[in-house]
Structures are given as C-alpha cells and as structure tokens.
Scaffold this motif. Structure first.
Motif, mmCIF file in Angstrom:
data_model
loop_
_atom_site.group_PDB
_atom_site.id
_atom_site.type_symbol
_atom_site.label_atom_id
_atom_site.label_comp_id
_atom_site.label_asym_id
_atom_site.label_seq_id
_atom_site.Cartn_x
_atom_site.Cartn_y
_atom_site.Cartn_z
ATOM 1 N N THR A 25 28.422 -41.209 -86.319
ATOM 2 C CA THR A 25 29.718 -41.715 -85.756
ATOM 3 C C THR A 25 30.539 -40.301 -85.267
ATOM 4 O OG1 THR A 25 31.605 -43.190 -85.827
ATOM 5 C CG2 THR A 25 30.942 -42.088 -87.841
ATOM 6 N N GLN A 26 31.237 -40.815 -84.331
ATOM 7 C CA GLN A 26 32.440 -39.772 -84.076
ATOM 8 C C GLN A 26 33.881 -40.447 -83.780
ATOM 9 O OE1 GLN A 26 30.961 -37.622 -80.593
ATOM 10 N NE2 GLN A 26 32.465 -38.612 -79.199
ATOM 11 N N VAL A 27 35.070 -40.396 -84.264
ATOM 12 C CA VAL A 27 36.159 -41.239 -84.311
ATOM 13 C C VAL A 27 37.390 -40.106 -84.049
ATOM 14 C CG1 VAL A 27 36.450 -41.024 -86.842
ATOM 15 C CG2 VAL A 27 37.721 -42.749 -85.413
ATOM 16 N N ARG A 70 36.437 -44.986 -81.539
ATOM 17 C CA ARG A 70 35.428 -44.859 -82.301
ATOM 18 C C ARG A 70 34.074 -45.037 -81.616
ATOM 19 N NH1 ARG A 70 33.934 -43.733 -87.971
ATOM 20 N NH2 ARG A 70 35.996 -44.421 -88.574
ATOM 21 N N GLN A 106 41.449 -40.729 -84.630
ATOM 22 C CA GLN A 106 42.548 -41.559 -85.325
ATOM 23 C C GLN A 106 43.755 -41.007 -85.091
ATOM 24 O OE1 GLN A 106 40.938 -41.623 -89.169
ATOM 25 N NE2 GLN A 106 40.048 -43.425 -88.885
ATOM 26 N N GLU A 143 40.530 -35.971 -85.495
ATOM 27 C CA GLU A 143 39.055 -36.116 -84.986
ATOM 28 C C GLU A 143 37.934 -35.929 -86.293
ATOM 29 O OE1 GLU A 143 37.997 -34.169 -81.663
ATOM 30 O OE2 GLU A 143 40.254 -34.817 -80.594
ATOM 31 N N GLY A 157 35.465 -48.340 -89.901
ATOM 32 C CA GLY A 157 35.693 -47.063 -90.832
ATOM 33 C C GLY A 157 35.175 -47.763 -92.163
ATOM 34 N N GLU A 206 42.780 -46.047 -83.372
ATOM 35 C CA GLU A 206 41.336 -45.475 -83.812
ATOM 36 C C GLU A 206 40.611 -45.832 -82.620
ATOM 37 O OE1 GLU A 206 37.671 -46.600 -86.690
ATOM 38 O OE2 GLU A 206 39.555 -46.565 -87.558
#
Length: 253
Positions: A230-232, A157, A234, A219, A178, A155
């Motif tokens: 937030t933007q992540v 983030r 994985q 994403e 998360g 991840e």
C-alpha cells in the motif's frame, strides 16, 4: 506394505507463473493464516507432511517455513513443530500508528467517513503506482478521520489487489483501510516521508480549515518481502498531530 503418498491437493497442483514451489507453499500457508482459518497458536502441518502433500524436498518446505518465520507469521518450537505466531502482526501494530487508537488515547471521540472508493488501473506516468499495482489493479480510497466532531486527518490511500486480493471484497464504509491492513496484512518493510505543506483548496474544505493553513503530510509505503502492499498520504492540520519517536544507538561508540 508402504502406504502410498496422498494425492496432492488442488492447491498443491497449482503452478503460478513466476513463482517457485517454495513460494507457492509459503503463499498457501500464509492465506490460511491471514484468512483466520489458522488462528494464533495453531500448529501448522509438520514438514514431513508438507513434503508428502507437495511431493517436494524437505529443503523446499524448510525454506518456505523459514520465510514465514522471518515475516513474523510463524514461530518454530524445538521438538514441537511450527505454530502461527501470537499475534502474527505484532510488529506492524507497534511500528505503524493507528489514527483511531491515537484519537481514543487522547480521550476524544473518534469518527470515520469514507469519501471515495474506486477500483482502477495505475495512473499513466506514475511509476510508483505501476510498481504497486504489479499485474493487477488498485483500490483507491479517500477517507476522513475526525476527533470530537472535528476533522483530524484526510487520508488518500492505494492498495495493491495483486498483493492483497481479499481487499476487493472489504467494505470500508465502516472500517478504515489503515485499521484493516494492520489487522490482516503483515508487512516487512516501510518507508515514511514527512513534509510541511500548505492546505490546497480541496484539502482545506475537507479539513474545515483556511486555504494555505500549515499541515503535516505523512506519506508511507509498505512492502511484504519486497512486494508492495500500500501507499498512503495522510494530511493533518498542523496543530492537531505530532510525531514522537524513540531511538537507540545503532552501535556502541
């Protein structure tokens, strides 16, 4: 003799640039809820009490509370008042998967490792990062989720300090970002982007797979009332994770 209205609290005197009074009222109430000071079921002050506290119109207070209702933080009960919702983040838990919960539901042992954390400015030339940061900085995190001792997901983030200022003090050594966000920060909009990718050299080493192995890249970006949270990204080895969704028709045919 009519009792004079109480002096406004320090919060009530605040005038943040670019924020209207109803936004400030909403923000103050929201902070009480998200900090845990006002628990689910707690009755927030009556509208006439907020009118006196902030020295504003009933319409201004009503608009602030209405936005909190739309965000799922507050519920209105006829003749009883407005209360903190039970729970305030129910929809977020339902709609965004929790990797730890996913692994435990499979009957596997979950483990989490924080690989990297930093507080930084948005990267030059990256519009999405600039929009996420707003007037503040970003918490950048990289972590690894494992199932039964094997890497399950990598991840990467970013979290906006402007939208979630309390995140700066959070210790992510133990709690995954998360899981923390699901438990503390409600959202009102999300965007998913799913792709099949080959593992890069760095990703392959962290996931303990061969370079070029097929992986699922998920994403996600989330917003709260138009403000990015937030933007992540994985990354899952292709044989360890799948996505299942149920749909209903948007309209009768």
């Amino acid at each position: 003799m009519t009792k004079p209205a109480p002096e406004p609290t320090p919060d009530a005197r605040l005038r943040v640039a670019g924020h209207t009074l109803h936004q400030q009222i909403r923000s103050n109430i929201e902070k009480q809820i998200l900090s845990g000071a006002w628990k689910p079921g707690y009755r927030i002050p009556f509208e006439h009490e907020l009118v006196q506290q902030y020295r504003c119109s009933r319409m201004t207070v009503n608009k602030a509370i209405g936005e909190l209702v739309n965000a799922g933080l507050v519920v209105r009960r006829k003749r009883a008042g407005s209360f903190v919702a039970q729970p305030p983040i129910h929809s977020a838990i339902l709609d965004i998967p929790d990797i730890q919960a996913e692994i435990l539901e499979r009957g596997q042992t979950y483990a989490y490792t924080l690989l990297r954390r930093s507080l930084r400015k948005p990267a030059q030339g990256k519009t999405a990062e600039r929009e996420l940061a707003g007037a503040g900085r970003l918490i950048a995190l990289q972590c690894l989720h494992s199932a039964n001792g094997r890497p399950f997901a990598l991840e990467d983030r970013l979290i906006s300090c402007a939208a979630v200022p309390e995140v700066v003090a959070v210790d992510f050594e133990v709690t995954s970002p998360g899981a923390w966000l699901l438990g503390h920060v409600p959202w009102t909009a999300a965007e998913h982007r799913i792709a099949a990718v080959g593992a890069s050299d760095t990703t392959a080493k962290l996931l303990d797979i061969a370079k070029g192995t097929a992986c699922l890249s998920l994403e996600r970006r989330t917003w709260r009332d138009g403000v990015p949270i937030t933007q992540v990204r994985q990354t899952f080895p292709g044989d360890s994770f799948d996505l299942v969704a149920k749909f209903t028709p948007s309209r009768a045919r």
